[in-house]
Design an enzyme around this catalytic site. Structure first.
Site, PDB file in Angstrom:
ATOM      1  N   ASP A 152     -11.826   5.336  -6.097  1.00 27.02           N
ATOM      2  CA  ASP A 152     -11.762   3.883  -6.275  1.00 27.02           C
ATOM      3  C   ASP A 152     -10.927   3.620  -7.529  1.00 27.02           C
ATOM      4  O   ASP A 152     -11.282   4.076  -8.620  1.00 27.02           O
ATOM      5  CB  ASP A 152     -13.197   3.369  -6.462  1.00 27.02           C
ATOM      6  CG  ASP A 152     -13.268   1.861  -6.632  1.00 27.02           C
ATOM      7  OD1 ASP A 152     -12.278   1.239  -7.079  1.00 27.02           O
ATOM      8  OD2 ASP A 152     -14.336   1.302  -6.341  1.00 27.02           O
ATOM      9  N   ILE A 153      -9.848   2.890  -7.389  1.00 24.95           N
ATOM     10  CA  ILE A 153      -8.913   2.703  -8.507  1.00 24.95           C
ATOM     11  C   ILE A 153      -9.548   1.919  -9.655  1.00 24.95           C
ATOM     12  O   ILE A 153      -9.117   2.047 -10.807  1.00 24.95           O
ATOM     13  CB  ILE A 153      -7.595   2.043  -8.014  1.00 24.95           C
ATOM     14  CG1 ILE A 153      -6.465   2.311  -9.023  1.00 24.95           C
ATOM     15  CG2 ILE A 153      -7.769   0.554  -7.744  1.00 24.95           C
ATOM     16  CD1 ILE A 153      -5.080   1.999  -8.484  1.00 24.95           C
TER      17      ILE A 153
ATOM     18  N   ASN B 216      -1.516 -10.428  -3.774  1.00 26.08           N
ATOM     19  CA  ASN B 216      -0.705 -11.274  -2.894  1.00 26.08           C
ATOM     20  C   ASN B 216       0.020 -12.275  -3.789  1.00 26.08           C
ATOM     21  O   ASN B 216      -0.262 -12.361  -4.992  1.00 26.08           O
ATOM     22  CB  ASN B 216      -1.553 -11.952  -1.819  1.00 26.08           C
ATOM     23  CG  ASN B 216      -2.655 -12.785  -2.414  1.00 26.08           C
ATOM     24  OD1 ASN B 216      -2.395 -13.698  -3.204  1.00 26.08           O
ATOM     25  ND2 ASN B 216      -3.891 -12.485  -2.078  1.00 26.08           N
TER      26      ASN B 216
ATOM     27  N   GLY C   9      -9.633  -6.451  -0.220  1.00 27.62           N
ATOM     28  CA  GLY C   9      -9.194  -5.074  -0.486  1.00 27.62           C
ATOM     29  C   GLY C   9      -9.226  -4.725  -1.958  1.00 27.62           C
ATOM     30  O   GLY C   9     -10.150  -5.089  -2.694  1.00 27.62           O
TER      31      GLY C   9
ATOM     32  N   ASP D  42      -7.426  -5.772  -4.374  1.00 26.88           N
ATOM     33  CA  ASP D  42      -7.296  -6.982  -5.209  1.00 26.88           C
ATOM     34  C   ASP D  42      -8.685  -7.553  -5.537  1.00 26.88           C
ATOM     35  O   ASP D  42      -9.029  -7.789  -6.713  1.00 26.88           O
ATOM     36  CB  ASP D  42      -6.456  -8.001  -4.421  1.00 26.88           C
ATOM     37  CG  ASP D  42      -5.939  -9.151  -5.252  1.00 26.88           C
ATOM     38  OD1 ASP D  42      -6.196  -9.179  -6.466  1.00 26.88           O
ATOM     39  OD2 ASP D  42      -5.254 -10.022  -4.667  1.00 26.88           O
TER      40      ASP D  42
ATOM     41  N   SER E  98       0.308  -2.078   0.393  1.00 20.89           N
ATOM     42  CA  SER E  98       0.694  -2.626   1.712  1.00 20.89           C
ATOM     43  C   SER E  98       0.049  -1.974   2.930  1.00 20.89           C
ATOM     44  O   SER E  98       0.257  -2.442   4.047  1.00 20.89           O
ATOM     45  CB  SER E  98       2.220  -2.620   1.930  1.00 20.89           C
ATOM     46  OG  SER E  98       2.833  -3.678   1.212  1.00 20.89           O
ATOM     47  N   THR E  99      -0.703  -0.870   2.741  1.00 17.69           N
ATOM     48  CA  THR E  99      -1.193  -0.166   3.937  1.00 17.69           C
ATOM     49  C   THR E  99      -2.588  -0.607   4.386  1.00 17.69           C
ATOM     50  O   THR E  99      -3.158  -0.015   5.304  1.00 17.69           O
ATOM     51  CB  THR E  99      -1.183   1.367   3.741  1.00 17.69           C
ATOM     52  OG1 THR E  99      -2.134   1.723   2.723  1.00 17.69           O
ATOM     53  CG2 THR E  99       0.194   1.850   3.340  1.00 17.69           C
ATOM     54  N   GLY E 100      -3.120  -1.661   3.733  1.00 24.36           N
ATOM     55  CA  GLY E 100      -4.404  -2.206   4.171  1.00 24.36           C
ATOM     56  C   GLY E 100      -4.175  -3.451   4.997  1.00 24.36           C
ATOM     57  O   GLY E 100      -3.619  -3.400   6.102  1.00 24.36           O
TER      58      GLY E 100
ATOM     59  N   TYR F 284      -1.980  -5.570   4.820  1.00 26.73           N
ATOM     60  CA  TYR F 284      -0.565  -5.821   5.142  1.00 26.73           C
ATOM     61  C   TYR F 284      -0.002  -4.856   6.192  1.00 26.73           C
ATOM     62  O   TYR F 284       1.170  -4.948   6.551  1.00 26.73           O
ATOM     63  CB  TYR F 284       0.278  -5.808   3.865  1.00 26.73           C
ATOM     64  CG  TYR F 284       0.155  -7.075   3.015  1.00 26.73           C
ATOM     65  CD1 TYR F 284      -0.687  -8.117   3.391  1.00 26.73           C
ATOM     66  CD2 TYR F 284       0.891  -7.221   1.845  1.00 26.73           C
ATOM     67  CE1 TYR F 284      -0.797  -9.265   2.622  1.00 26.73           C
ATOM     68  CE2 TYR F 284       0.786  -8.386   1.068  1.00 26.73           C
ATOM     69  CZ  TYR F 284      -0.061  -9.395   1.465  1.00 26.73           C
ATOM     70  OH  TYR F 284      -0.152 -10.535   0.702  1.00 26.73           O
TER      71      TYR F 284
HETATM   72  P1  ADP Z   1      -2.379  -4.699   1.018  1.00 25.39           P
HETATM   73  O1  ADP Z   1      -2.663  -6.152   1.242  1.00 25.39           O
HETATM   74  O2  ADP Z   1      -1.231  -4.448   0.062  1.00 25.39           O
HETATM   75  O3  ADP Z   1      -2.273  -3.930   2.292  1.00 25.39           O
HETATM   76  P2  ADP Z   1      -5.150  -3.773   0.607  1.00 25.39           P
HETATM   77  O4  ADP Z   1      -5.976  -3.909  -0.617  1.00 25.39           O
HETATM   78  O5  ADP Z   1      -5.596  -4.479   1.835  1.00 25.39           O
HETATM   79  O6  ADP Z   1      -3.659  -4.178   0.166  1.00 25.39           O
HETATM   80  O7  ADP Z   1      -5.026  -2.242   0.948  1.00 25.39           O
HETATM   81  C1  ADP Z   1      -4.226  -1.326   0.254  1.00 25.39           C
HETATM   82  C2  ADP Z   1      -4.921   0.025   0.216  1.00 25.39           C
HETATM   83  O8  ADP Z   1      -5.897   0.004  -0.829  1.00 25.39           O
HETATM   84  C3  ADP Z   1      -5.669   0.394   1.488  1.00 25.39           C
HETATM   85  O9  ADP Z   1      -5.423   1.761   1.764  1.00 25.39           O
HETATM   86  C4  ADP Z   1      -7.137   0.192   1.100  1.00 25.39           C
HETATM   87  O10 ADP Z   1      -7.980   1.073   1.828  1.00 25.39           O
HETATM   88  C5  ADP Z   1      -7.081   0.603  -0.346  1.00 25.39           C
HETATM   89  N1  ADP Z   1      -8.192   0.153  -1.214  1.00 25.39           N
HETATM   90  C6  ADP Z   1      -9.095  -0.844  -1.025  1.00 25.39           C
HETATM   91  N2  ADP Z   1      -9.940  -0.920  -2.068  1.00 25.39           N
HETATM   92  C7  ADP Z   1      -9.564   0.057  -2.944  1.00 25.39           C
HETATM   93  C8  ADP Z   1     -10.052   0.523  -4.205  1.00 25.39           C
HETATM   94  N3  ADP Z   1     -11.105  -0.042  -4.809  1.00 25.39           N
HETATM   95  N4  ADP Z   1      -9.398   1.569  -4.819  1.00 25.39           N
HETATM   96  C9  ADP Z   1      -8.339   2.146  -4.225  1.00 25.39           C
HETATM   97  N5  ADP Z   1      -7.836   1.766  -3.050  1.00 25.39           N
HETATM   98  C10 ADP Z   1      -8.439   0.744  -2.410  1.00 25.39           C
END
Ligand code: ADP
Length: 183
Positions: free
Chosen positions: A16-17, A30, A38, A40, A129-131, A133
């Site tokens: 988890d970042i 966004n 996600g 964000d 972008s891989t969630g 988006y």
């Molecule tokens: P986008 O809108 O750019 O696609 P998202 O947040 O929907 O962004 O997804 C981008 C990536 O981040 C996805 O692979 C998602 O699984 C991942 N993600 C979601 N939450 C976290 C987190 N807390 N830490 C790291 N990666 C995350």
């Protein structure tokens, strides 16, 4: 997993970042900069209201119509372990015919440049972008790793770039991209 590119470490971790200790973590934001789902949502939840306040100020001053795709801005890290959050906007996947690749490259490159311009030495990225988006992760991972590799080959100002992957599958896809592009 750690790899060396010139003087720097390129690291892949699963996790988890919002838990990562780095000079900056990158938010896949966004263009409103006002939060979302996600990664964000997770960053704003754990980072607290200070980050959102700074984002609102950036909207009111620099980017009244929103942050364009591919650009990056920086705020403090609020309550996070990271000192700063770099907010960038990746492209929405539209089938690959709409300059998505170029925009995704820009999002990574502008985030790296912004970190260096602030004198930061360690930065962590999610898979932009891989969630929500919907950018296919196999393609996105190659772009992400390719940009970071090029960048690190041309600077000695960064110590470590980390990719924080949220699932085993994403971790394995990024690992394959590193193995293919760093050999
Ligand atoms: P986008 O809108 O750019 O696609 P998202 O947040 O929907 O962004 O997804 C981008 C990536 O981040 C996805 O692979 C998602 O699984 C991942 N993600 C979601 N939450 C976290 C987190 N807390 N830490 C790291 N990666 C995350």
């Amino acid at each position: 997993m750690e790899f060396i590119v010139r003087n720097a470490v390129l690291q892949l971790i699963k996790g988890d970042i919002t838990d990562v200790e780095a000079d900056a973590i990158v938010n896949a934001a966004n263009s409103t900069l006002l939060g979302g789902g996600g990664v964000d949502g997770a960053i704003h939840r754990k980072g607290g209201p200070k980050i959102l306040e700074e984002c609102k100020r950036i909207r009111a001053t620099e980017w009244p119509d929103g942050l364009p795709t591919g650009n990056a801005v920086i705020t403090s890290g609020g309550n996070l372990k990271a000192k700063y959050v770099i907010h960038t906007v990746g492209p929405v996947w539209m089938g690959g015919f709409h300059v998505e690749a170029e925009l995704l490259k820009r999002a990574y490159k502008n985030s790296l440049k912004l970190a260096v311009s602030k004198g930061l030495r360690t930065i962590a990225f999610p898979s932009i972008s891989t969630g929500a988006y919907r950018y296919p992760v196999e393609e996105a991972s190659r772009i992400a790793i390719g940009v970071v590799k090029d960048f690190l080959e041309n600077t000695d100002k960064l110590e470590k770039v980390t990719f924080v992957l949220f699932s085993n599958r994403d971790f394995n896809v990024y690992l394959q991209a590193v193995e293919d592009l760093l050999k």
